[in-house]
Design an enzyme around this catalytic site. Structure first.
Site, PDB file in Angstrom:
ATOM      1  N   GLY A 108       8.873  -3.516 -11.877  1.00 27.24           N
ATOM      2  CA  GLY A 108       9.246  -2.043 -11.206  1.00 27.24           C
ATOM      3  C   GLY A 108       8.194  -1.165 -11.753  1.00 27.24           C
ATOM      4  N   ASN A 109       8.640  -0.093 -11.526  1.00 26.57           N
ATOM      5  CA  ASN A 109       7.704   1.165 -12.004  1.00 26.57           C
ATOM      6  C   ASN A 109       8.625   2.340 -12.101  1.00 26.57           C
ATOM      7  OD1 ASN A 109       7.654   2.831  -9.154  1.00 26.57           O
ATOM      8  ND2 ASN A 109       6.631   1.078  -8.639  1.00 26.57           N
ATOM      9  N   ARG A 110       8.036   3.537 -12.603  1.00 32.85           N
ATOM     10  CA  ARG A 110       8.722   4.575 -12.994  1.00 32.85           C
ATOM     11  C   ARG A 110       9.163   5.686 -11.964  1.00 32.85           C
ATOM     12  NH1 ARG A 110       8.690   4.661 -18.691  1.00 32.85           N
ATOM     13  NH2 ARG A 110       7.115   3.417 -19.664  1.00 32.85           N
TER      14      ARG A 110
END
Ligand code: CTP
Length: 410
Positions: free
Chosen positions: A213-215
Site C-alpha cells: 500500500g501507500n500513505r
C-alpha cells in the site's frame, strides 16, 4: 471590513437555533452588519432559552422576529424569504436541520426556509453523538444534495465538559463562506458536467491478509469530489477509502489498481472532467497467494509486475469534450517531473505536490500544489484541501471554456 466587502448591501436572514452556541451568533451578526449587510435576526422559540431578544435587536439591522404571528406584518415569512440574498442558520441544531431537510414549516424560521430561493448556509453545532447519528448524517447529505452550503462543526470543548466534534465553526470561517456566495466562488461552474474523481491509495494483495500500500489518505480526492458537487457537477467518486456519507456523493468503492481501472474505464468516456487524485500502485504481485503465507515458510520471494496506468490509458482514449487532470506526488524535481507526466500521459493538467513537506501531501488537511499545464504553471499557496480543489476546478473550468473543450459558457 469596509464596504468593499461582497456583503455590502446584502439582505441576510440570520436564523438562530436553540443550542448553547446561540450566543456566538451575536458576534457573527455584528460582523455581518459591520461588513455592510442588512441582517434580519430570526430566533426560534428554543433559542430564546439560551439568548435574549434584546441583544440581537440592538445589534441587528432590524428588531428580532420570533413568530409568524408578530402583529404588524401579516406575512413576514414570505417577505423575508423573497427579499433575502442569503439565509444563515447558526447554530443549526439537529432538530432545526431535520425540520429543514424534511420541509417542516411550523414556525417563522422554517417557513422562511421553505419559502426562499436564496442560498442557505447551515452552520451546524451539536454534541458529537448527535452529529454522528445516522439521521443527522442523512439530513446533512440531503441538504448538500440540494445545494445548501454546510459548514461542519469543529473539534473542541463542548457543553457539559465533553470534548469532540460539535463546536460551531469559527466566525471567520462562516464569514468567508458567506462572502464566497456573493463573490462567485460557489457559482455553478460545473452545472451539467459529469465529473469522475478517484481518491486514496490502492492496495495490492500479497495474500488474503497482507497488501502493498501507500500513505495516501484520500483527503485531496474527496475534497475534489465534494467541491465539484458544490459547483453543480454530477460526480462519481471511485475511492479506496471510506467517504463520509454526509457528503452525499455517489461512491464506487474499490481496492486494487485493477479494480480502479475497471471502474474508471467503464465511466470515463461520458465524463467531461476526470480527476485522477488516487495514488495508484505502480506494481502488484505477479501471483497472489490464496492462503496466508506462514512465517515458518521463511521470507517469501514476492515477484512484482506493473499495474495498468489508468491516467495514461485515459489520455490515450480522451474524447474531445473531456478535460483530464492527473496528479504527481514528488519528493524531488516537482515541475520537471510533472511536465514529463503531462506529456507522457496526455493529460491536460498535472496537480504537482511535494509530498515530503510536513504541511502538504499525504494525510494532512492542507496542501501546496503547482498546477502544471501546456506551456505554463500556476503555483497555489498553502490552503486546506477543499480550497485547493475549488481553486483548481475554477481554473480548469475557465481553461476548458476558453479552449472550446466545453462549448457552454458556464
Ligand atoms: N496513475 C495511474 N495509474 C498508475 C499510476 C499512476 O493512473 N498505475 C496516475 C495517478 O493517479 C496520478 C498520476 O498517474 O494522477 C501520476 O502518478 P505518480 O505516482 O505521481 O506517477 P507515476 O506515473 O507512478 O510515476 P513515478 O512513479 O515515476 O513518479
Amino acid at each position: 471590513m469596509s464596504n468593499s466587502s461582497p456583503l455590502a448591501g446584502k439582505r441576510i436572514v440570520l436564523g438562530v437555533g436553540g443550542g448553547i452556541a446561540a450566543y456566538k451568533s451575536v458576534e457573527l451578526m455584528r460582523r455581518l452588519v459591520d461588513a455592510g449587510a442588512f441582517v434580519s435576526p430570526v430566533l426560534t422559540r428554543a433559542s430564546l432559552r439560551f439568548v435574549g431578544k434584546t441583544t440581537f435587536s440592538a445589534l441587528g439591522s432590524e428588531p428580532v422576529r420570533t413568530s409568524l404571528w408578530d402583529a404588524a406584518d401579516p406575512i413576514p415569512h414570505t417577505r423575508l424569504a423573497q427579499q433575502a440574498d442569503a439565509i444563515i442558520l447558526a447554530p443549526a441544531t439537529a432538530d432545526l436541520i431535520a425540520r429543514y431537510a424534511t420541509g417542516i414549516a411550523d414556525d417563522l424560521l422554517t417557513t422562511t426556509l421553505v419559502a426562499t430561493k436564496a442560498p442557505v448556509v447551515v452552520v451546524a453545532a451539536m454534541h458529537t453523538e448527535m452529529w454522528q447519528h445516522p439521521s443527522v448524517v442523512e439530513n446533512i447529505a440531503t441538504l448538500r444534495k440540494r445545494g445548501v452550503v454546510v459548514i461542519e462543526p469543529e473539534v473542541g470543548r463542548l457543553a457539559g465538559g465533553d470534548n469532540g466534534v460539535g463546536r460551531l465553526a469559527a466566525t471567520e470561517k462562516v464569514l468567508a463562506a458567506v462572502e464566497e456566495l456573493f463573490s462567485g466562488g460557489r457559482g455553478q461552474i460545473l452545472h451539467g458536467k459529469k465529473v469522475l474523481v478517484t481518491a486514496g491509495g490502492t492496495r495490492e494483495a500479497i495474500d488474503p491478509v497482507r497488501y502493498l500500500g501507500n500513505r495516501s489518505s484520500g483527503k485531496q480526492g474527496i475534497a475534489f469530489a465534494a467541491a465539484a458537487a458544490t459547483f453543480g457537477a454530477e460526480v462519481t467518486l471511485v475511492s479506496t477509502v471510506p467517504v463520509p456519507e454526509s457528503l452525499g456523493l455517489k461512491v464506487v468503492s474499490v481496492e486494487s489498481a485493477q479494480d480502479m481501472f475497471d471502474a474508471v474505464s467503464t465511466e470515463a468516456a461520458q465524463c467531461d472532467l476526470v480527476v485522477m487524485a488516487a495514488a495508484v500502485a505502480d506494481f502488484r504481485c505477479k501471483e497472489i497467494s490464496p492462503v496466508k503465507i506462514k512465517k515458518s515458510q521463511g521470507a517469501p520471494q514476492v515477484v512484482l509486475e506493473p499495474t495498468p496506468d489508468i491516467l495514461a490509458f485515459l489520455g490515450s482514449a480522451k474524447p474531445g469534450h473531456q478535460v483530464l487532470v492527473g496528479f504527481a506526488a514528488e519528493t524531488g524535481e516537482l515541475e520537471a517531473e510533472a511536465r514529463r507526466k503531462l506529456r507522457e500521459k496526455h493529460a491536460d493538467f498535472i496537480v504537482a505536490n511535494n509530498v515530503a513537506e510536513h504541511d502538504a501531501g499525504f494525510a494532512v488537511d492542507t496542501n501546496r500544489v503547482t498546477l502544471v499545464y501546456e506551456g505554463s504553471a500556476l503555483a497555489l499557496d498553502l490552503a486546506d484541501k477543499r480550497r485547493i480543489a475549488e481553486k483548481v476546478l475554477g481554473f480548469v473550468a475557465e481553461w476548458a471554456r476558453n479552449k472550446g473543450v466545453w462549448k457552454d459558457q458556464g
